[in-house]
Design an enzyme around this catalytic site. Structure first.
Site, short mmCIF file in Angstrom:
data_model
loop_
_atom_site.label_atom_id
_atom_site.label_comp_id
_atom_site.label_asym_id
_atom_site.label_seq_id
_atom_site.Cartn_x
_atom_site.Cartn_y
_atom_site.Cartn_z
CD GLU A 226 -38.58 -25.40 -34.08
OE1 GLU A 226 -37.36 -25.18 -33.92
OE2 GLU A 226 -39.13 -26.48 -33.81
CE LYS A 228 -30.76 -21.74 -40.81
NZ LYS A 228 -29.59 -21.30 -40.05
NE ARG A 233 -28.47 -28.41 -34.58
CZ ARG A 233 -28.78 -29.14 -35.66
NH1 ARG A 233 -28.30 -28.82 -36.83
NH2 ARG A 233 -29.56 -30.19 -35.55
NE ARG A 248 -22.68 -27.80 -39.78
CZ ARG A 248 -23.11 -28.70 -40.64
NH1 ARG A 248 -23.87 -29.66 -40.23
NH2 ARG A 248 -22.77 -28.64 -41.90
CD GLU A 277 -28.10 -22.12 -34.05
OE1 GLU A 277 -28.38 -23.33 -34.23
OE2 GLU A 277 -27.38 -21.48 -34.83
CG PHE A 317 -33.91 -26.54 -32.35
CD1 PHE A 317 -33.57 -27.79 -32.82
CD2 PHE A 317 -33.01 -25.49 -32.50
CE1 PHE A 317 -32.35 -28.01 -33.44
CE2 PHE A 317 -31.79 -25.69 -33.11
CZ PHE A 317 -31.44 -26.96 -33.58
NE ARG A 395 -27.26 -30.55 -46.34
CZ ARG A 395 -26.86 -29.62 -45.48
NH1 ARG A 395 -27.71 -28.72 -45.06
NH2 ARG A 395 -25.62 -29.57 -45.08
CE LYS A 401 -30.04 -24.42 -44.90
NZ LYS A 401 -28.71 -24.56 -44.30
#
Length: 537
Positions: A226, A228, A233, A248, A277, A317, A395, A401
DNA sequence: GTCGGGCGAATTC
DNA sequence: TTCAGACTTATTCGG
DNA sequence: CCGAATAAGTCTGAAGAATTCGCCCGAC
């Protein structure tokens, strides 16, 4: 429960380097606290308070206590320790802290200070130091080496449950003290109450990073690739007409982004939690500089005017919940399918499917897709494994990413002394580009583009601490050491942004040191013209 | 008493 | 946000 | 099968730029 008990544990935790020992110290205290609650000698709130005050990541928000005006005279050590010291309870401390918070901005600082002092006078020296650090105006906050994850592990141990269960409860409702209290007072069953709830913020899932799309795909297996987007966020909750937009850190910015609220309210769903986003775009679809998007998210005045001038576009997303069904444990591919039934394509992040990571043609296609995203002005791509569940607050390897990296050879103009782990070393570098024509000063001079301390290994720190003083010029102010522009470093960075601070009007984003270049002289450094060419609008 | 500058805190990345 | 380093946890390897 | 070596994952603490907002203080 006494403050003294918490302070003692905190000090013991600070004194040990082993994570395991920290966990058991904290778990012991919490278990002891739970016993006191059961025996009726402590209140249930004490468990939450102990958890909160033990967590080093805790930052007391705006206490309104003007320690700065008090600390000049080292008031902490000058106060006598009263004979009855050491008997202040946690709830007494918390009451004063809360009171001070409420008074912040509403009363004279004198009154606030008196309130605080009346408590402090009854503390032991150790307690005073703890509280002083807690308030955070003294020497950069509480440093006890027990951040939230350590405390979280201790809570799980004390409650006799698995860490994942505690983490899940905290991620779902974002409140470790509350979870600790429920677990230790009401038992393991209480954790079931901390479930995903529409309207309650959820720690967003984060992405790890990789150097290339191929490397990312190797980690994920079959995946969606996807765009970025370089925006803010946003986690968006919809419950009928009740809509909330969270950042976030789960800060509620609903009032600042009316256009996003309008979009979400138009979706044909009754209840949902989306992840996405927000980004400001030019009319041709290219992204505006991050600063413009960021200022929209930060500005609280005149949202109508701001949204008309710089509208934000929402790209969704992920979906964590839809119309009564929790989706966080579903694989990413399933969540994406659900998302596509609820959101029109214009508000979905563009995406390319990679079915077989062993097929070079598909990997090449994905790489080209990423290059196209960058060519359109976006940051890069996020590769999301088909089988990845939504790991709240983690994470994980499920999202990777990939962003392109630029490098420049720049000159070190000055260096700052390091702090903490880096004290005794020269650490933070001031970076300059060559200005051959003297547009920003004298001819053959240098234009500062920012600072960086990142990317330096201990070996590199040693090298520059020995080498840079040889190039020192003039007297220092003790903190910044000015240098003759002679030493070249290779710097990696994510992009160039406009700067109101630096003389060239440009600054590097996320600059980090790749390596020193003692083989190069300053005349071989890159020029400000080259940096300008990298500046995208 | 009000206005604006300076500075720090908090937030985004 | 980036990064390095210290540490923890999981996996593999050798005897 | 167990312990050691290795790999992978996690946490911590170094600090970057830009932005807005709140608070204090001095000028008028």
């Amino acid at each position: 429960m006494l403050l003294a008990d918490v302070v003692r544990t905190s000090n013991q935790v600070s004194g040990t380097s082993s994570r395991l020992s920290k966990v058991s110290l904290i778990a012991d205290l919490l278990s002891q606290c739970a016993l006191q609650v059961a025996a009726g000698t402590a209140s249930a709130d004490d468990i939450g308070l102990a958890t909160r005050y033990l967590s080093g990541s805790l930052r007391q928000r705006r206490t309104g206590i003007e320690l700065a005006s008090l600390s000049g005279k080292s008031w902490l050590s000058e106060l006598p320790t009263p004979p009855e010291a050491g008997v202040v309870t946690l709830s007494e401390l918390d009451t004063v802290m809360q009171h001070a918070s409420e008074l912040a901005g509403a009363g004279s600082s004198r009154v606030r200070a008196d309130l605080f002092l009346s408590l402090v006078r009854r503390l032991t020296a150790q307690e005073r130091e703890f509280v002083g650090q807690l308030v955070g105006r003294l020497r950069g906050g509480l440093r006890q080496g027990a951040l939230e994850s350590v405390v979280m592990t201790a809570v799980a141990d004390a409650g006799g449950v698995a860490l994942v269960d505690v983490r899940r409860a905290v991620a779902a409702q974002g409140d470790l003290p509350g979870v600790a209290q429920a677990l230790l007072v009401d038992g393991a069953g209480a954790l079931n109450l901390f479930r995903l709830m529409v309207g309650r913020g959820v720690s967003p899932m984060l992405a790890s990073s990789a150097k290339s799309v191929a490397e990312a795909l190797a980690k994920t297996g079959p995946a969606g690739v996807e765009w970025k987007l370089d925006g803010i966020r946003a986690q968006i909750h919809k419950h009928g007409n009740d809509i909330h937009v969270l950042t976030r850190s789960l800060d509620d910015i609903t009032d600042r982004v009316p256009e996003v609220v309008e979009l979400i309210s138009s979706l044909p769903v009754a209840s949902a939690i989306f992840d996405g986003e927000l980004i400001a775009l030019h009319s041709d679809g290219r992204p505006k500089p991050f600063q413009e998007t960021g200022s929209r998210a930060a500005s609280r005045v005149d949202p109508k005017v701001a949204s008309a001038r710089t509208p934000l576009t929402a790209y969704l997303f992920d979906v964590l919940h839809l119309d009564g069904t929790d989706l966080i444990d579903e694989p990413g591919s399933v969540r994406r399918d659900v998302l596509e039934t609820a959101v029109p394509p214009a508000h979905l992040t563009p995406r390319l499917r990679v079915e077989d990571v062993a097929d070079p043609a598909q990997v090449d296609a994905a790489t080209a897709f990423a290059a196209d995203a960058v060519a359109r002005g976006h940051e890069g791509v996020v590769v999301k494994a088909d089988d990845a569940s939504y790991d709240m607050g983690r994470r994980g390897a499920g999202w990777v990413k990939v962003k392109p990296v630029h490098t420049l050879d720049l000159v070190i103009l000055a260096v700052e002394r390091g702090n903490g782990r880096r004290s005794g070393w020269l650490s933070n570098l001031h970076l300059g580009a060559r200005d051959p024509t003297g547009r920003f000063g004298l001819e053959g001079g240098f234009v500062m583009l920012g600072k960086t301390f990142k990317g330096l290994t201990d070996e590199m720190l040693r090298w520059q601490s020995a080498e840079l003083p040889r190039h020192a010029v003039g007297p220092t102010d003790g903190y910044v050491l000015a240098l003759r522009p002679e030493v070249v470093v290779e710097i990696a960075f994510d992009g160039v942004q406009t700067s109101p601070r630096y003389p060239g009007g440009l600054a590097l984003r996320f600059a980090r040191v790749v390596r020193h270049r003692p083989d190069k002289t300053a005349i071989e450094a890159d020029t400000i013209e080259l940096v300008e060419a990298l500046h995208q609008y």
